[in-house]
Each structure stands twice: as C-alpha cells, then as structure tokens.
Enzyme design. Structure first.
Site, short mmCIF file in Angstrom:
data_model
loop_
_atom_site.label_atom_id
_atom_site.label_comp_id
_atom_site.label_asym_id
_atom_site.label_seq_id
_atom_site.Cartn_x
_atom_site.Cartn_y
_atom_site.Cartn_z
N LYS A 70 -12.89 1.11 16.23
CA LYS A 70 -11.87 1.12 17.06
C LYS A 70 -12.23 1.07 18.45
O LYS A 70 -11.40 0.52 19.21
CB LYS A 70 -11.72 2.62 17.04
CG LYS A 70 -11.04 3.16 15.55
CD LYS A 70 -10.87 4.57 15.42
CE LYS A 70 -10.09 5.12 14.11
NZ LYS A 70 -10.12 6.51 13.89
N GLU A 85 -13.54 11.09 3.25
CA GLU A 85 -13.70 10.73 2.12
C GLU A 85 -15.04 11.06 1.06
O GLU A 85 -15.81 11.88 1.64
CB GLU A 85 -13.81 9.13 2.35
CG GLU A 85 -12.86 8.32 3.06
CD GLU A 85 -11.45 8.36 2.41
OE1 GLU A 85 -11.25 8.63 1.23
OE2 GLU A 85 -10.37 8.19 3.17
N ILE A 101 -1.66 8.41 18.55
CA ILE A 101 -1.62 8.36 19.81
C ILE A 101 -1.35 6.92 20.19
O ILE A 101 -2.05 5.89 19.73
CB ILE A 101 -3.17 8.59 20.46
CG1 ILE A 101 -3.61 10.02 20.24
CG2 ILE A 101 -3.03 8.39 22.06
CD1 ILE A 101 -4.88 10.66 20.50
N VAL A 123 -5.96 2.55 15.91
CA VAL A 123 -7.06 3.18 16.80
C VAL A 123 -6.17 4.37 17.08
O VAL A 123 -4.82 4.65 17.40
CB VAL A 123 -7.03 2.29 18.25
CG1 VAL A 123 -8.07 3.36 18.87
CG2 VAL A 123 -7.79 1.16 17.92
N GLY A 176 -4.69 7.01 15.48
CA GLY A 176 -3.69 7.62 14.53
C GLY A 176 -2.32 7.67 15.24
O GLY A 176 -1.86 6.65 15.61
N VAL A 223 -0.93 6.65 4.42
CA VAL A 223 -0.07 6.10 5.44
C VAL A 223 0.96 5.51 4.81
O VAL A 223 2.22 5.70 5.55
CB VAL A 223 -0.87 5.30 6.25
CG1 VAL A 223 -0.22 4.53 7.35
CG2 VAL A 223 -2.22 5.89 6.94
N GLY A 224 0.77 4.85 3.78
CA GLY A 224 2.11 3.92 3.10
C GLY A 224 3.24 4.91 2.75
O GLY A 224 4.38 4.77 3.11
N GLY A 253 0.71 -1.31 -0.06
CA GLY A 253 -0.11 0.12 0.00
C GLY A 253 0.80 1.40 0.06
O GLY A 253 1.98 1.25 0.76
#
Length: 428
Positions: A205, A190, A136, A132, A134, A14-15, A10
């Site tokens: 989450k 999105e 944190i 969960v 991001g 994030v990737g 991916g």
C-alpha cells in the site's frame, strides 16, 4: 438512458459487497452518471462454492471468456485477489477494449506501471482506489486535492489486522498470540496472516501511496519492512509508561528530493491523532507544504467500505464513458526515483536491551553510544530476577546508519542482547 454493462470477477467478501451496492444504488448512480449500470455476469473460480448465492437474472460462470468475449460488457471489476491470473485477466480485458476497476493492491504495487501502460495504449480506464485503506478515498484525494501542493510526507495506519492486534495488546494486555487468535476469530486476519503481520500488506500500500504522492515508482526491495510478530507486552507497557503507543506505521517521506519509505512498529505520542486510531480502522496523514497536516480516517477493510471505493471508481468510469473522456491515467505524476541513504533518515529510537546486571555494563553501553555519536534522552532499568536487567532507552535523533552501527556493536558484546528497536515519531 443508455446502459453500461459490468462484469465482476470474484465473489468473496469485496465482490459480494460490490454486487449488493450495484443492485441497491442503481438509481443514484444513474442520476450521477447519466447511464444505467447493469451487472451482466459474475465470474467465480468454483461454482459449487456459490450454489446458494441468488443473483437473480445475472449469469454466474466459471469461464472468464464469458466476460472477455462479450463486446457488450464495457467494465470489468476484478476483486478476486492474488497476482495470477488477475494480471492476465486485466491485461486481456484492457486489450479487448474494456475498462477495468480493481482492488488488488499486491498486483498494482508490483505491476501497476505495466498495466497503466497497457490501459493507455488501448485508451481504456484503469482505476484502483480500493487497493489502499479500504473505504478511505485516499488515492483520489491525493491526486485531486493535493495536485497543487508539494507533499512532504505520507504516513499512517494502513493495515487493519495489525492495528486490531496492537490495540488488544495495549488495552487488554493480551499476548501477540492471543490478539492474533481473536483477529482470526473475527475475520480480521486470515488463517495465514503472514502478509499482514510481517508488514508486507502495508508495504504494498505504501508503494502505491508513494507513486501518487511523490510520482516515484518503488519495488518491495526499496521499502524497509518490519512486522509486529516480535513486539512484546513489555515493549508496549514501557512505551505506554513513557507516554507512547506502538503502531505499525507506513511512512513515505521526501528528504532533499530523495524518497525514504518504511513500514514498521513506531512509538507514537499518546497526544498524536494516530495514537487514537483503534482496532481495525485505518488513518492516513498527509503533510503538504501549503496545507500542513491533514488526516483521513475510516474503516480499512470490510465488505461494504471497500466495495464503496470500488463503486466510486465504477462511477468515475461511467462518467468518462458518458463524456467520451476515457483513457486518462488514474495518476499521471511522474518523477525520477531517487532513494534516500541511511544517513538521510533521522529519528529518535526506542531501544530495549537485556544486560548482565554487573558493574561496568552501563559504561560499555555508553561507550557504544558515544562511538556512534548518539545521546540518551530517557533511560529505564528493570531487574529481570535472573542476574540480568532490562534497559530501555529513548535516544535523541539519529540516522539509520548510526542505528546500524549501534546494533552491530551490541551484537558483539557477550553480556548484552538487543531485544527491540523502533522509531519514535518526530513532531508528535
């Protein structure tokens, strides 16, 4: 120094962050782990989409077999999202003797137990801190720092999209549609925001947090879920008038050894720390018998915050490889899952009604509340100008069964309509 090769699946937001941080923080990670981490390949779905991406000497491919069949790659990082084919890729990687790090909350919430069992059978690591909240590090904190405490409740703002929307509706007096459009323009939402705004993302989450905090495994059917799409500017204004801010909260609490988990709009006192969490930020509050209330705050999404959690997991796996201690479960706390009943879950409630402004209507409402054995704490009535009035009530504490009884009776009245019903946070 020995090298640990990594394959990433991916190359979205994030990737991309994971690749950047792996390449930028090589030296620090090596000092911590005693191993050199090397990015061996990146697997993407569509090579043409990433033609302009420069990965240097790192191979980019659309063939997952390139990663799975290479015995020199010890860690697979899955950041592609979705359930399928991510589940199959992770399963194959674990069975091929590779350790796995993922940020896939939907997958872990629904199939985490199954994948953990596969990892255990193959003596591999499976970590998912980034699934969960991001950036944190809440899962590792619960697993490590609260290991000796008895957690009573975990609650918080675990979806940045909805928190941004609610912040704009409160501070800028925007409608839901205006706030959603802004969130989409900024990349917080999105094009199809259903999972976020209907509370499903937060519910997944909370399922993961419940497993870590209470050792109980839930499915989505066990979570009471309500989104934010029906929250009106009037709800927000009246809550504010009463000293509250409406937040989409996930709440998991243990009640007499039974678990209750919900996601929905909740009125939070303006004096409560969660009321101050603005825009796309997240915050998770953990209440323990020994430590009391602790709150963990930070960015709930984004390229680098989420990638930082992924890198934390990669570093942990690299340490385990170096120490030859791989194969341990990320979280091993297990308890029998026993669900709370509607009578167990007790909160004050905010109830908004549209009522015909004629004599006797308030007496009818009072009779409904009396039959349910629920009393008023505060009442506001405003004229709507069409022969109707908007009546807002803050009740004293009542359970979910009483709320269901009140809702049913109101629905049977000809000149009375329930507009909204939200919990009011206890101990605010």
């Amino acid at each position: 120094m020995e090298t640990i090769k990594i394959g990433v699946v991916g190359l979205g937001t994030v990737g991309t962050g994971v690749v950047k941080m792996l390449q930028a923080h090589q030296e620090k990670i090596s000092e911590i782990t005693g191993r050199k981490l090397e990015l061996a390949c990146v697997v993407v779905h569509n090579l043409k989409k990433h033609e302009q991406v420069d990965l240097g000497d790192v191979q980019m491919t659309d063939q997952i077999a390139t990663l799975l069949d290479d015995p020199s790659i010890q860690i697979m990082v899955e950041v592609m999202g979705s359930i399928h084919p991510a589940k199959e890729y992770i399963t194959q990687a674990l069975q091929a003797g590779k350790h796995v790090v993922t940020a896939n909350k939907d997958l872990i919430a629904q199939y985490g137990r199954e994948l953990v069992q596969i990892a255990r059978e193959n003596h591999r690591d499976l970590f998912y801190e980034a699934s969960v909240a991001g950036g944190i590090p809440i899962l590792r904190t619960i697993d490590n720092s609260f290991a000796a405490d008895r957690i009573q409740r975990v609650m918080g703002i675990v979806n940045g999209t909805t928190n941004y929307i609610m912040t704009q509706m409160l501070t800028k007096h925007w409608s839901y549609d205006q706030a959603l459009s802004s969130a989409q323009d900024l990349g917080f939402a999105e094009s199809d925001p259903t999972n976020d705004v209907e509370g499903l993302d937060a519910a997944f989450k909370m399922i993961i947090l419940t497993q870590f905090a209470f050792g109980m495994s839930l499915s989505l059917d066990h979570v009471q879920v309500q989104g934010i799409t029906k929250i009106s500017p009037e709800d927000i204004a009246e809550a504010h008038q009463l000293g509250y801010t409406i937040k989409l909260l996930g709440i998991a609490e243990e009640i007499d050894d039974r678990i209750a988990v919900s996601v929905g709009p909740v009125l939070v006192s303006d004096q409560h720390p969660l009321a101050t969490v603005q825009n796309e930020n997240n915050a998770v509050m953990v209440t323990g018998t020994a430590v009391g209330n602790t709150m963990f705050y930070g960015p709930g999404a984004g390229e680098l915050p989420t990638a930082n959690s992924v890198l934390s997991d990669i570093t942990t796996v690299a340490k385990n490889i170096a120490l030859n201690t791989t194969g341990n479960t990320f979280n091993s706390y297990r308890q029998e899952t026993v669900l709370a009943t509607p009578e167990d879950v007790v909160y004050p409630h905010f109830i908004a009604l549209k009522m015909r402004d004629v004599p006797g209507m308030m007496m009818k409402l009072t009779a409904i509340m009396t039959r349910a054995e629920v009393s008023f704490s505060r009442i506001i009535q405003n004229q709507l100008g069409d022969g109707n009035a908007r009546v807002v009530i803050i009740t004293h504490a009542m359970n979910d069964q009483q709320l269901a009884d009140i809702t049913r009776e109101i629905g049977e009245q000809e000149n009375m309509q329930l507009l909204a019903s939200y919990k009011v946070l206890k101990n605010a």
